[in-house]
Write a protein that holds these residues in place. Structure first.
Motif, PDB file in Angstrom:
ATOM      1  N   SER A 264      -4.451  -2.842  -9.105  1.00  0.00           N
ATOM      2  CA  SER A 264      -4.500  -1.807  -8.076  1.00  0.00           C
ATOM      3  C   SER A 264      -5.897  -1.770  -7.487  1.00  0.00           C
ATOM      4  O   SER A 264      -6.824  -2.394  -7.995  1.00  0.00           O
ATOM      5  N   GLY A 265      -6.037  -1.011  -6.421  1.00  0.00           N
ATOM      6  CA  GLY A 265      -7.321  -0.835  -5.777  1.00  0.00           C
ATOM      7  C   GLY A 265      -7.338   0.446  -4.980  1.00  0.00           C
ATOM      8  O   GLY A 265      -6.297   1.080  -4.788  1.00  0.00           O
ATOM      9  N   THR A 266      -8.495   0.792  -4.493  1.00  0.00           N
ATOM     10  CA  THR A 266      -8.625   2.025  -3.725  1.00  0.00           C
ATOM     11  C   THR A 266      -7.885   1.947  -2.402  1.00  0.00           C
ATOM     12  O   THR A 266      -7.482   2.968  -1.849  1.00  0.00           O
ATOM     13  N   ASP A 267      -7.700   0.726  -1.893  1.00  0.00           N
ATOM     14  CA  ASP A 267      -6.911   0.479  -0.691  1.00  0.00           C
ATOM     15  C   ASP A 267      -6.358  -0.939  -0.775  1.00  0.00           C
ATOM     16  O   ASP A 267      -6.589  -1.646  -1.769  1.00  0.00           O
TER      17      ASP A 267
ATOM     18  N   ASN B  11      -9.040  -3.749  -1.132  1.00  0.00           N
ATOM     19  CA  ASN B  11      -9.656  -3.737  -2.446  1.00  0.00           C
ATOM     20  C   ASN B  11      -8.722  -4.315  -3.504  1.00  0.00           C
ATOM     21  O   ASN B  11      -9.148  -5.071  -4.384  1.00  0.00           O
TER      22      ASN B  11
ATOM     23  N   TYR C 266      -1.801  12.747  -3.779  1.00  0.00           N
ATOM     24  CA  TYR C 266      -2.109  11.345  -4.043  1.00  0.00           C
ATOM     25  C   TYR C 266      -3.001  10.834  -2.917  1.00  0.00           C
ATOM     26  O   TYR C 266      -2.656  10.934  -1.742  1.00  0.00           O
ATOM     27  N   SER C 267      -4.141  10.264  -3.262  1.00  0.00           N
ATOM     28  CA  SER C 267      -5.114   9.837  -2.252  1.00  0.00           C
ATOM     29  C   SER C 267      -4.809   8.464  -1.664  1.00  0.00           C
ATOM     30  O   SER C 267      -5.520   8.005  -0.776  1.00  0.00           O
TER      31      SER C 267
ATOM     32  N   GLY D  80      -3.465   4.181  -2.241  1.00  0.00           N
ATOM     33  CA  GLY D  80      -4.007   3.034  -2.958  1.00  0.00           C
ATOM     34  C   GLY D  80      -3.272   1.764  -2.611  1.00  0.00           C
ATOM     35  O   GLY D  80      -2.191   1.789  -2.017  1.00  0.00           O
TER      36      GLY D  80
ATOM     37  N   GLU E 287       0.840  -1.189   0.000  1.00  0.00           N
ATOM     38  CA  GLU E 287       0.000   0.000   0.000  1.00  0.00           C
ATOM     39  C   GLU E 287       0.877   1.241   0.000  1.00  0.00           C
ATOM     40  O   GLU E 287       1.899   1.301   0.693  1.00  0.00           O
TER      41      GLU E 287
END
Length: 68
Positions: free
Chosen positions: A53-56, A59, A37-38, A40, A23
């Motif tokens: 990839s994923g939102t977290d 995910n 950058y949020s 991921g 992560e």
């Protein structure tokens, strides 16, 4: 970057090798003019470098394990 080797991941759907999950936390860019950058999550094959990839992290692992 935080790497997590303790999660259960299915083998790579392309080459059958092991994968690892990591992560990248949310962060701001101060030196260059780039958007914040949020964060991921990512899962990557150790052999052929296939990746999702994923939102977290959770995910990204779900995305990886869902692949055929």
């Amino acid at each position: 970057m935080e790497r997590n080797d303790c999660v259960e991941l299915t083998p790579c759907p392309f080459c059958g090798a092991d994968a690892y999950a990591y992560e990248i936390p949310a962060h701001k860019h101060f030196i260059v003019d780039m958007p914040d950058y949020s964060g991921g999550g990512f899962v990557e094959c150790t052999k052929c470098t296939a990746a999702v990839s994923g939102t977290d992290l959770k995910n990204a692992i779900e995305n990886w394990n869902r692949r055929v």
